[in-house]
Write a protein that holds these residues in place. Sequence first.
Motif, PDB file in Angstrom:
ATOM      1  N   ALA A   1      83.535 -75.449 105.578  1.00  0.00           N
ATOM      2  CA  ALA A   1      84.196 -74.273 104.983  1.00  0.00           C
ATOM      3  C   ALA A   1      85.351 -73.793 105.861  1.00  0.00           C
ATOM      4  O   ALA A   1      85.208 -73.631 107.073  1.00  0.00           O
ATOM      5  CB  ALA A   1      83.193 -73.162 104.768  1.00  0.00           C
ATOM      6  N   THR A   2      86.499 -73.576 105.246  1.00  0.00           N
ATOM      7  CA  THR A   2      87.689 -73.131 105.976  1.00  0.00           C
ATOM      8  C   THR A   2      87.947 -71.628 105.758  1.00  0.00           C
ATOM      9  O   THR A   2      89.032 -71.134 105.990  1.00  0.00           O
ATOM     10  CB  THR A   2      88.931 -73.921 105.514  1.00  0.00           C
ATOM     11  N   ILE A   3      86.920 -70.936 105.278  1.00  0.00           N
ATOM     12  CA  ILE A   3      87.043 -69.504 104.990  1.00  0.00           C
ATOM     13  C   ILE A   3      86.824 -68.684 106.272  1.00  0.00           C
ATOM     14  O   ILE A   3      85.928 -68.986 107.067  1.00  0.00           O
ATOM     15  CB  ILE A   3      85.979 -69.091 103.940  1.00  0.00           C
TER      16      ILE A   3
ATOM     17  N   ILE B   1      89.660 -64.465 115.257  1.00  0.00           N
ATOM     18  CA  ILE B   1      89.067 -64.773 113.956  1.00  0.00           C
ATOM     19  C   ILE B   1      87.900 -65.743 114.158  1.00  0.00           C
ATOM     20  O   ILE B   1      87.854 -66.477 115.146  1.00  0.00           O
ATOM     21  CB  ILE B   1      90.087 -65.396 112.960  1.00  0.00           C
ATOM     22  N   VAL B   2      86.967 -65.710 113.219  1.00  0.00           N
ATOM     23  CA  VAL B   2      85.853 -66.659 113.194  1.00  0.00           C
ATOM     24  C   VAL B   2      85.929 -67.371 111.850  1.00  0.00           C
ATOM     25  O   VAL B   2      86.234 -66.742 110.829  1.00  0.00           O
ATOM     26  CB  VAL B   2      84.501 -65.938 113.353  1.00  0.00           C
ATOM     27  N   VAL B   3      85.705 -68.683 111.864  1.00  0.00           N
ATOM     28  CA  VAL B   3      85.837 -69.482 110.644  1.00  0.00           C
ATOM     29  C   VAL B   3      84.486 -70.097 110.310  1.00  0.00           C
ATOM     30  O   VAL B   3      83.807 -70.628 111.189  1.00  0.00           O
ATOM     31  CB  VAL B   3      86.897 -70.592 110.850  1.00  0.00           C
TER      32      VAL B   3
ATOM     33  N   ASP C   1      80.362 -70.072 115.628  1.00  0.00           N
ATOM     34  CA  ASP C   1      80.648 -68.709 116.053  1.00  0.00           C
ATOM     35  C   ASP C   1      81.831 -68.629 117.013  1.00  0.00           C
ATOM     36  O   ASP C   1      82.042 -67.636 117.689  1.00  0.00           O
ATOM     37  CB  ASP C   1      79.404 -68.103 116.713  1.00  0.00           C
ATOM     38  N   GLN C   2      82.616 -69.705 117.061  1.00  0.00           N
ATOM     39  CA  GLN C   2      83.739 -69.741 117.997  1.00  0.00           C
ATOM     40  C   GLN C   2      84.837 -68.765 117.577  1.00  0.00           C
ATOM     41  O   GLN C   2      85.181 -68.673 116.400  1.00  0.00           O
ATOM     42  CB  GLN C   2      84.309 -71.166 118.019  1.00  0.00           C
ATOM     43  N   TRP C   3      85.380 -68.022 118.539  1.00  0.00           N
ATOM     44  CA  TRP C   3      86.506 -67.119 118.275  1.00  0.00           C
ATOM     45  C   TRP C   3      87.818 -67.854 118.531  1.00  0.00           C
ATOM     46  O   TRP C   3      87.933 -68.579 119.516  1.00  0.00           O
ATOM     47  CB  TRP C   3      86.456 -65.898 119.186  1.00  0.00           C
ATOM     48  N   PHE C   4      88.789 -67.646 117.668  1.00  0.00           N
ATOM     49  CA  PHE C   4      90.143 -68.151 117.913  1.00  0.00           C
ATOM     50  C   PHE C   4      91.035 -66.947 118.100  1.00  0.00           C
ATOM     51  O   PHE C   4      91.181 -66.126 117.200  1.00  0.00           O
ATOM     52  CB  PHE C   4      90.597 -69.025 116.743  1.00  0.00           C
ATOM     53  N   THR C   5      91.581 -66.834 119.305  1.00  0.00           N
ATOM     54  CA  THR C   5      92.246 -65.573 119.656  1.00  0.00           C
ATOM     55  C   THR C   5      93.723 -65.758 119.973  1.00  0.00           C
ATOM     56  O   THR C   5      94.174 -66.862 120.289  1.00  0.00           O
ATOM     57  CB  THR C   5      91.573 -64.930 120.879  1.00  0.00           C
TER      58      THR C   5
END
Lengths: 498, 80, 422
Positions: free
Chosen positions: C253-255, C268-270, C275-279
């Motif tokens: 899922a890319t949501i 954001i979390v995808v 549960d990885q954060w992209f900051t």
Amino acid sequence: MSARLNSVKRGLFLDSVILMQISRTISKLENVEDAAVMMGTPANQEILNNSNLLTDDGKIAKGGDLIIAVRASDEPSAHLALNQATSLIERPVILKEQSSDVLPATLRAALDDNPNANLALISVPGEFAAAEAWKALRAGLDVMIFSDNVSIEAEAQLKQEARKSNRIVMGPDCGTAILAGVPLAFANEVPAGNIGIIGASGTGIQEVVCLIARAGFGISHAIGVGGRDLSDPVGGLSTLTAIELLDSDPATEHIVLISKPPSERVVKVITKAINRSRKFFTVCFLGSADYVLPNNAVSVKTLKAAAVNVTKIQPDTSSAGDLVSTGRAGAKWIRGLYSGGSLSSEAQVILISHGLKVASNSPIVGADLYVEPSAGHVIIDLGDDKYTVGRPHPMIEPAVRDQPLLDAFQDPSVKVILLDLVLGYGSSLDPADHIASLLQQNWNNDPTIIASVTGTEYDPQVFSRQVDILHAAGVYVAPSNADAAEAAVKLLSMQYDS
Amino acid sequence: MLLALFITMSKPYKSKTEVDNIQVSSQRMLKDKLQVINIGLQKFADDLASREVEVVQVDWKPPARGNVRLANLLAMMSDY
Amino acid sequence: MGASSVLARIRSGNENALARMIQGDPILVDVLPAGEAIPELAERIILHAGPPIEWERMCGPMRGAICGIAVFEGWADDLTHAANLAETGEFQFHPNHHFATVGPMTGITTRSQPVLVVENRAFGNRAFCTLNEGLGKVMRFGGNDKSVLERLKWIRDVLGPGLSDALKTYDGIPLKALVARGLTMGDEMHQRNVGSSSLLIRELAPRLARTVRNQSVLGDILAFLSANDQFFLNVAMTMGKSIMDPVRGIDGATIVTAMSRNGTDFGIVVSGLGDQWFTAPVEMPVGLYFPGFTEEDANPDMGDSTIVETIGLGGFAMAAAPAVAGFVGAGSATVAAKSTHAMGQITVTKNPEWTMPSLDYEGVPTGIDIRLVVETGIAPLINTGIAHRNPGVGQVGAGVVRAPMECFEKAVEAFAHSMGLS
């Protein structure tokens, strides 16, 4: 010491036609030596660098940024040009914001607007064109890629995918198509008829359909496949699909296939497909040796011959005017200044067939590669990448031919100049008028100018009107490009006639 | 139509079934009314619209802010 | 792996994710002390808004709120003492998001603060968020003086238990229908909650009247609720978290399941990336300021409230709230509609239950797809309050801010990698 200035607009994209128009306007300003407005891709930065236009300010640009680059004889002129470019760039943006609707930003959003769409016409910068084409194929669309600079690997993959999913990819570098009478990109308005065209070259298709139309016949469909379709890596996949499409199209009775000479392996594949077909084929591989073709196919050497083979009607040379050598004594060379790539190839075919030695920037088999400056018969394709980086194609902007024309006027060894005018959608709106006014100011009937006009009466520019303007300006207008080249050869043996 | 007659007479014909067995691409492009999505030069859309062909112009910008590698990754991961 | 199997995985992942989003059935069921709702929330653990961050990198308002809450919880004698304890590592900091929790602005959550409890009946999960403190000098904007702490005490001792008693007399308040009505009343549930707060109070008032015995306490509670147009914001946030948690961790899922900011980073979390954060560094809001303040005073964007944009409200539902369009600097109603349409280009569907009358009852754009964000270059639009950059001052304005594109680009890279593409 000239002044160079760069300015970067972050995240601003404008289509290349608008950018080139702005580049041209800025280049013409006083004291400006050179100018370009381009997206900041690595390829474009290299072009700017090679043109001595790139500065450290411009180097920070990314692919999605816009670079304005100016070189002028002094700093104030450079600043003035930069400011003018900026205001020109901002204008289309304002226009966009005034429209009340939100335009779809992606193919996906566009399909929401019209779920019945069946063709994607792609003319974005080459490095992004393949990605758009993939999306279009997955959405179930047929695809026409006008963009060039798509890698041959990507082209092959796209076409393999299209074959699997019963779709066609026309292009990359597909300039022309006419589907059920609808001209796409650079194409002419032609009557409906029973002749189908498959072409790996845009102006080749245009010349053939116009000759057919002017002979009173009509076109079912003209399908472009892109210049590399018949190469080994691509394997003629779109040509095969096009043959299948036209073969089962009830409106099509006769198929004309136009291409540069294909690889030997691909010739076999195409020959098989022709053999399977129940239609009659006229095959024109420009500049090739003869091929052994099935019974239902005839091979011809020129675009004109292709049209004649289908219509059985020879173009009428009687209205072309009097062929008179007006060049000065001692002049002996033909100088072809072409906007159409295939038209320049056809001219080379004719010259070579008369035993002449010819050089070209895109030489066919038997011609030499043109290296400036060199004496002899020269056929220049001004639509070649070398002349069009950061500038409009000569079919869009006839002024691209001005300087080469002026140079030819100055060259005492040039006896005859060969020109092509390509009409139709996409092309400039009055190319004959542009040439006529240039001739009026800079030319006194020396050297002789021979031209041909690729177009129909139904084109926006109107064929007969363009021919009349050229006639009035003193140009000999042949009824086809091949006839123009023949006339040029004939003129070589004629003496100066005041 | 003379031409068609000429072909019929001059060429050894294949049976109809033989021809039908050849895998034929979708005829949709030539049969259906052309409806275009134009991605790129606005002029092409304007020309089509002037001939009353249905065309949707995409307000295209370089995807992924012009990052070609990322754009290609996206193309591999997108339906369309 | 072939491109077609990658596509199949993404397709089914996103279908699953969307189905879960739309099926979510959030019910406001209780108000509980955070320590009771979240058993892991021990002494000296402080939850904050946004992706993980250590004390050294925290912005002024967040530090201010932490000092205030340390005093409130009795962990520090005063604000200076609290700052010393924070610097010497006496507190553990964690994002709210890691504990099924969200918090507005600084988002500080500790064990004795009461939290709203929303249960997603479709999946059985619960989410939590502190109660809205009202406008002015408040802890969520970094306020920490005596008045702020006094209000928190009243919320803890009076409002929280009062709401809890009232809610327990029923089977909870279904929130989906309430939000649907709020949208038709001109709310987008981030900057404007006037309609939905009123609807909520209408639900609560009779219950409170039956459960709160002391007339003057009842009067205080009703007065507090009635005076606070933004009371529903925290409810909408809790609802958002309860809807999005079951969408986490779906293969392919890319949501986006969470967007959040801590005043320093935006994260954001995808769904398909665990549960990885992209900051990326958070951006400055653009908007209108209260008299006496300018953008010089503004703190960078902050808070977990962006969970409402993640479910299609806030900036995504701007067209429903023309009044907000002007207030947050987005301009006219036409511009508001355009904003919503633009968000439609980066989302995968429209929520059939949450419709906007001004757009002919079109559903709010729902399900932010990282692929579409990166492809179009259209960053999610967020409606937000603006905090003063110094701790203790509070809110100074409101406006809009964009989620940084870099977060989404990093996520797309990581997603491609996870699919074996490079």
